[in-house]
Design a protein around this motif. Structure first.
Motif, PDB file in Angstrom:
ATOM      1  N   PRO A  62      95.278-117.932 -70.011  1.00 19.02           N
ATOM      2  CA  PRO A  62      95.402-119.149 -70.807  1.00 19.02           C
ATOM      3  C   PRO A  62      95.268-118.865 -72.294  1.00 19.02           C
ATOM      4  CG  PRO A  62      93.263-119.069 -69.748  1.00 19.02           C
ATOM      5  CD  PRO A  62      94.066-117.925 -69.205  1.00 19.02           C
ATOM      6  N   THR A  63      96.002-119.588 -73.095  1.00 18.69           N
ATOM      7  CA  THR A  63      95.894-119.466 -74.532  1.00 18.69           C
ATOM      8  C   THR A  63      94.917-120.508 -75.054  1.00 18.69           C
ATOM      9  OG1 THR A  63      97.702-121.019 -74.881  1.00 18.69           O
ATOM     10  CG2 THR A  63      98.286-118.681 -74.638  1.00 18.69           C
ATOM     11  N   ARG A  64      94.634-120.458 -76.349  1.00 16.83           N
ATOM     12  CA  ARG A  64      93.666-121.392 -76.916  1.00 16.83           C
ATOM     13  C   ARG A  64      94.126-122.841 -76.743  1.00 16.83           C
ATOM     14  NH1 ARG A  64      90.605-124.184 -77.282  1.00 16.83           N
ATOM     15  NH2 ARG A  64      88.933-124.636 -78.745  1.00 16.83           N
TER      16      ARG A  64
ATOM     17  N   SER B 239      91.267-135.959 -72.449  1.00 17.82           N
ATOM     18  CA  SER B 239      91.047-135.510 -71.078  1.00 17.82           C
ATOM     19  C   SER B 239      91.924-134.345 -70.685  1.00 17.82           C
ATOM     20  CB  SER B 239      91.299-136.675 -70.111  1.00 17.82           C
ATOM     21  OG  SER B 239      90.490-137.765 -70.440  1.00 17.82           O
ATOM     22  N   LYS B 240      92.535-133.665 -71.657  1.00 18.09           N
ATOM     23  CA  LYS B 240      93.389-132.531 -71.332  1.00 18.09           C
ATOM     24  C   LYS B 240      92.574-131.452 -70.646  1.00 18.09           C
ATOM     25  CE  LYS B 240      96.507-129.194 -73.486  1.00 18.09           C
ATOM     26  NZ  LYS B 240      97.036-128.685 -74.774  1.00 18.09           N
ATOM     27  N   ILE B 241      93.140-130.809 -69.638  1.00 22.56           N
ATOM     28  CA  ILE B 241      92.409-129.806 -68.885  1.00 22.56           C
ATOM     29  C   ILE B 241      93.033-128.441 -69.081  1.00 22.56           C
ATOM     30  CG2 ILE B 241      91.545-131.424 -67.169  1.00 22.56           C
ATOM     31  CD1 ILE B 241      93.793-130.583 -65.342  1.00 22.56           C
ATOM     32  N   VAL B 242      92.366-127.404 -68.550  1.00 16.77           N
ATOM     33  CA  VAL B 242      92.826-126.042 -68.770  1.00 16.77           C
ATOM     34  C   VAL B 242      94.124-125.773 -68.035  1.00 16.77           C
ATOM     35  CG1 VAL B 242      90.512-125.131 -69.110  1.00 16.77           C
ATOM     36  CG2 VAL B 242      91.456-125.226 -66.818  1.00 16.77           C
ATOM     37  N   ALA B 243      94.723-124.622 -68.351  1.00 15.75           N
ATOM     38  CA  ALA B 243      95.993-124.249 -67.738  1.00 15.75           C
ATOM     39  C   ALA B 243      95.840-124.139 -66.223  1.00 15.75           C
ATOM     40  CB  ALA B 243      96.468-122.914 -68.305  1.00 15.75           C
ATOM     41  N   LYS B 244      96.954-124.248 -65.503  1.00 17.98           N
ATOM     42  CA  LYS B 244      96.910-124.205 -64.047  1.00 17.98           C
ATOM     43  C   LYS B 244      96.487-122.821 -63.571  1.00 17.98           C
ATOM     44  CE  LYS B 244     100.451-127.742 -63.336  1.00 17.98           C
ATOM     45  NZ  LYS B 244     101.772-128.032 -62.761  1.00 17.98           N
ATOM     46  N   ASP B 245      95.648-122.820 -62.536  1.00 18.52           N
ATOM     47  CA  ASP B 245      95.242-121.600 -61.842  1.00 18.52           C
ATOM     48  C   ASP B 245      94.747-120.492 -62.773  1.00 18.52           C
ATOM     49  OD1 ASP B 245      98.051-122.146 -59.736  1.00 18.52           O
ATOM     50  OD2 ASP B 245      95.994-122.765 -59.422  1.00 18.52           O
ATOM     51  N   PRO B 246      93.803-120.768 -63.662  1.00 17.82           N
ATOM     52  CA  PRO B 246      93.293-119.679 -64.484  1.00 17.82           C
ATOM     53  C   PRO B 246      92.403-118.786 -63.640  1.00 17.82           C
ATOM     54  CG  PRO B 246      92.034-121.670 -64.877  1.00 17.82           C
ATOM     55  CD  PRO B 246      93.148-122.049 -63.927  1.00 17.82           C
TER      56      PRO B 246
ATOM     57  N   ASP C  72      87.414-115.323 -64.675  1.00 23.84           N
ATOM     58  CA  ASP C  72      86.930-114.807 -65.952  1.00 23.84           C
ATOM     59  C   ASP C  72      87.547-115.553 -67.123  1.00 23.84           C
ATOM     60  OD1 ASP C  72      85.315-112.981 -64.701  1.00 23.84           O
ATOM     61  OD2 ASP C  72      86.773-111.339 -64.808  1.00 23.84           O
ATOM     62  N   SER C  73      88.841-115.829 -67.049  1.00 24.10           N
ATOM     63  CA  SER C  73      89.512-116.544 -68.133  1.00 24.10           C
ATOM     64  C   SER C  73      88.960-117.953 -68.268  1.00 24.10           C
ATOM     65  CB  SER C  73      91.017-116.584 -67.888  1.00 24.10           C
ATOM     66  OG  SER C  73      91.570-115.294 -67.925  1.00 24.10           O
ATOM     67  N   LEU C  74      88.740-118.613 -67.124  1.00 20.24           N
ATOM     68  CA  LEU C  74      88.184-119.962 -67.157  1.00 20.24           C
ATOM     69  C   LEU C  74      86.789-119.952 -67.765  1.00 20.24           C
ATOM     70  CD1 LEU C  74      88.202-122.957 -66.429  1.00 20.24           C
ATOM     71  CD2 LEU C  74      87.359-122.335 -64.172  1.00 20.24           C
ATOM     72  N   ARG C  75      86.001-118.970 -67.385  1.00 20.73           N
ATOM     73  CA  ARG C  75      84.637-118.872 -67.909  1.00 20.73           C
ATOM     74  C   ARG C  75      84.646-118.711 -69.427  1.00 20.73           C
ATOM     75  NH1 ARG C  75      81.839-114.213 -65.055  1.00 20.73           N
ATOM     76  NH2 ARG C  75      82.165-115.649 -63.297  1.00 20.73           N
TER      77      ARG C  75
ATOM     78  N   GLN D  49      82.350-125.535 -62.677  1.00 22.40           N
ATOM     79  CA  GLN D  49      82.546-124.096 -62.488  1.00 22.40           C
ATOM     80  C   GLN D  49      81.773-123.297 -63.529  1.00 22.40           C
ATOM     81  OE1 GLN D  49      86.570-122.702 -61.434  1.00 22.40           O
ATOM     82  NE2 GLN D  49      87.201-124.849 -61.477  1.00 22.40           N
ATOM     83  N   TYR D  50      81.770-123.780 -64.757  1.00 23.20           N
ATOM     84  CA  TYR D  50      81.055-123.076 -65.825  1.00 23.20           C
ATOM     85  C   TYR D  50      79.545-123.122 -65.597  1.00 23.20           C
ATOM     86  CZ  TYR D  50      79.415-121.856 -70.499  1.00 23.20           C
ATOM     87  OH  TYR D  50      78.768-121.262 -71.562  1.00 23.20           O
ATOM     88  N   ILE D  51      79.019-124.287 -65.252  1.00 19.02           N
ATOM     89  CA  ILE D  51      77.578-124.413 -64.999  1.00 19.02           C
ATOM     90  C   ILE D  51      77.184-123.587 -63.781  1.00 19.02           C
ATOM     91  CG2 ILE D  51      75.707-126.034 -64.486  1.00 19.02           C
ATOM     92  CD1 ILE D  51      77.418-128.189 -65.925  1.00 19.02           C
ATOM     93  N   SER D  52      78.063-123.505 -62.796  1.00 28.05           N
ATOM     94  CA  SER D  52      77.796-122.673 -61.612  1.00 28.05           C
ATOM     95  C   SER D  52      77.514-121.241 -62.026  1.00 28.05           C
ATOM     96  CB  SER D  52      78.991-122.712 -60.657  1.00 28.05           C
ATOM     97  OG  SER D  52      79.208-124.012 -60.156  1.00 28.05           O
ATOM     98  N   HIS D  53      78.263-120.754 -62.999  1.00 28.33           N
ATOM     99  CA  HIS D  53      78.043-119.400 -63.504  1.00 28.33           C
ATOM    100  C   HIS D  53      76.690-119.292 -64.210  1.00 28.33           C
ATOM    101  CE1 HIS D  53      78.534-115.670 -65.689  1.00 28.33           C
ATOM    102  NE2 HIS D  53      78.476-116.314 -66.840  1.00 28.33           N
ATOM    103  N   LEU D  54      76.301-120.334 -64.948  1.00 29.91           N
ATOM    104  CA  LEU D  54      75.045-120.290 -65.680  1.00 29.91           C
ATOM    105  C   LEU D  54      73.832-120.243 -64.756  1.00 29.91           C
ATOM    106  CD1 LEU D  54      75.691-122.899 -68.552  1.00 29.91           C
ATOM    107  CD2 LEU D  54      75.938-120.413 -68.644  1.00 29.91           C
ATOM    108  N   ILE D  55      73.910-120.945 -63.620  1.00 35.73           N
ATOM    109  CA  ILE D  55      72.738-121.045 -62.745  1.00 35.73           C
ATOM    110  C   ILE D  55      72.887-120.248 -61.456  1.00 35.73           C
ATOM    111  CG2 ILE D  55      72.177-123.317 -63.682  1.00 35.73           C
ATOM    112  CD1 ILE D  55      73.248-124.531 -61.065  1.00 35.73           C
TER     113      ILE D  55
END
Length: 394
Positions: free
Chosen positions: A76-78, A87-94, A97-100, A325-331
């Motif tokens: 994914p790009t910036r 409410s825009k969301i990230v690119a499909k199927d990142p 690691d990229s999502l994180r 998903q991000y919080i899952s990584h944190l905890i």
């Protein structure tokens, strides 16, 4: 003499016959071999069967290669990141690691925006445990905890609070349902009440105070927000209308608001006893109101005190699947089963239909009053100025 001549002729004939036979056999053999090579001696059906039953010695190797091929995941790009003002969301199927990394950037943006918002509203920014403890109990942040995964959640009603309670009681092994959605909302809130930080505090017990301070100071602190006026409309529909889930207590509250703020010029039937949307807004804007402000429409800043609580991540309901998903990584605990991806009717489209109609049906004065009441929340959490909302018919 005749006998010798006969024998000699016979021998020559035999030799000649053998020679001819050898030549014919050799040519026939060559033709057969050539026929196998060029497939000109085999009928078409026989050729197909021959090919069909040939062993494919490369099949296992090809299967192994397919298994070992790395997945081709687009990076994914910036511009693909979840925006902080819509409410825009990230690119499909990142990739994970990229999502994180993407969500880490988004998280930092949100926290930086919060810091700016605190300064704009003349509030200091940073973690202040003493200031939190000095708040009267009714005004303290709505903290809930998981000791096993060292998570501290500030609960905000109408921002996924039921899903968060399901997650917490599951994390603490208080509910043993295989599927999160099988935990009833009522059960989640009742069990979640045992994980209330302040409920577990005994201020006369030094050990209890120390444990509470350790939870607040050292756990991963998270809160969830939502477009403020969208949340307000959602709360009105759910708690003030008979068709909602408010039950008897909110039903009584709705009747009180109706009686206190009814406009005689409004055309309402005598049987109607719940608060209309216009009456509900008048109640909110009344600085001398005698009916308390419920948590379902209370300001985010008065429930979680973000300027002094220094949250590690601020999730948004509009992007909650990615936040989870991000919080899952944190905890180090998978929260995604509690926050499945939205499959239909994205929230960002509701302003063009249902929610916007509520604002349209207000007077300009009341609408401006709501904007002013919730403006600080827009500044703190990076939502677009509510005045930029286009209202149908204007």
């Amino acid at each position: 003499m005749l006998s010798k001549t006969f024998l000699k002729a016979t021998g020559i004939t035999v030799i000649a016959f053998c020679a001819v036979t050898i030549c014919v056999y050799s040519e026939w053999t060559i033709r057969i071999l050539k026929g196998h090579k060029d497939n000109i001696r085999l009928p078409k059906s026989t050729q197909n069967d021959h090919v069909k039953h040939m062993p494919n010695h490369d099949a296992p190797r090809l299967q192994t290669m397919a298994i070992n091929m790395p997945p081709q995941t687009p990076k994914p790009t910036r511009s693909d990141l979840p925006a902080t003002k819509n409410s825009k969301i990230v690119a499909k199927d990142p990739s994970v690691d990229s999502l994180r990394e993407s969500m880490k950037l988004v998280s930092n943006e949100r926290l930086a925006g919060l810091q700016r918002g605190c300064h704009v509203n003349n509030q200091k920014f940073g973690f202040d445990l003493d200031a939190i403890f000095k708040l009267i109990p009714a005004h303290r942040p709505r903290f809930y905890f998981s000791d096993k995964y060292r998570l501290l959640l500030c609960e905000v009603p109408k921002c996924g609070s039921t899903s968060w309670k399901r997650a917490l009681v599951t994390m603490e092994d208080m509910a043993h349902e295989q599927f999160p959605d099988k935990i009833g909302g009522g059960e989640a809130h009742v069990l979640g009440g045992y994980l209330d930080v302040w409920r577990n505090l005994n201020e006369s017990d030094p050990a209890s105070v120390a444990k509470t301070k350790e939870r607040i100071s050292n756990y991963t602190r998270v809160m969830t927000v939502r477009e403020p006026l969208e949340r307000l409309v959602s709360a009105y529909k759910d708690k003030m209308l008979p068709t909602g889930t408010g039950g008897a207590s909110f039903g009584k509250m709705s009747q009180l608001i109706h009686k206190a703020y009814a406009d005689k010029n409004e055309n309402r039937t005598a049987e109607t006893s719940h608060a209309s949307w216009q009456e509900f807004v008048r109640y909110l804007l009344d600085t001398n109101r005698h009916i308390y402000i419920d948590a379902h429409w209370q300001l985010f800043s008065k429930m979680c005190y973000p300027c002094i609580s220094s949250y590690h991540h601020i999730a948004k309901l509009e992007t909650i699947y990615y936040d989870a998903q991000y919080i899952s990584h944190l905890i180090d605990y998978d929260l995604t089963p509690f926050f499945p991806a939205l499959k239909a009717n994205p929230r960002r489209k509701k302003w063009s239909t249902e929610y916007q109609n509520y604002l349209k049906n207000l007077s300009q004065e009341d609408r401006e009053g709501l904007y002013a009441m919730y403006m600080e929340q827009y500044d703190l959490f990076g939502y677009a100025n509510p005045k930029s909302l286009s209202i149908h018919g204007e």
